[in-house]
Motif scaffolding. Structure first.
Motif: not given
Length: 117
Positions: A27-36, A38-45, A52-60
């Motif tokens: 639950e904790e790991v998945l919660g962190l994934f959901v937070q990340q 949300g944070l990085w999706s705003a930069m998927l433009d 590219r940094d957003a995509v790299h972070t989401i990738r990991g």
């Protein structure tokens, strides 16, 4: 939404192997994934300087929970030429939506187990 609603976008065995199957850690790991996400999706433009940094972070983050398709789409997007970025980022968003839906279903199942436990 419950585990029966999983689409296969996330292989939760990857997560469970990493966490030893501990529901609280899952639950904790998945919660962190959901937070990340949300944070990085705003930069998927493609107009955003750090897409590219957003995509790299989401990738990991996605690889860590077993969202292999999302990780693969991100890996492709990281290498794409700027003029092709909008279409690549659309694919990232689509794959991320699928992964987030599976994560929501899995987390719901964890919550139900907690209520029964």
């Amino acid at each position: 939404m419950a585990r029966r609603d999983l689409s296969g976008a996330v292989d939760f065995a990857v997560l469970e192997n990493m966490t030893g199957g501990d529901d609280a850690i899952n639950e904790e790991v998945l919660g962190l994934f959901v937070q990340q996400a949300g944070l990085w999706s705003a930069m998927l433009d493609a107009r955003a300087e750090g897409w590219r940094d957003a995509v790299h972070t989401i990738r990991g983050a996605s690889a860590g929970i077993g969202a292999g398709e999302l990780a693969a789409v991100c890996a492709e997007a990281e290498k794409i030429e700027q003029p092709l970025a909008p279409a690549a980022l659309d694919r990232v968003r689509t794959a991320m939506d699928a992964a987030l839906a599976d994560v929501a279903a899995y987390r719901h199942e964890l919550m139900l187990r907690g209520l029964k436990g």
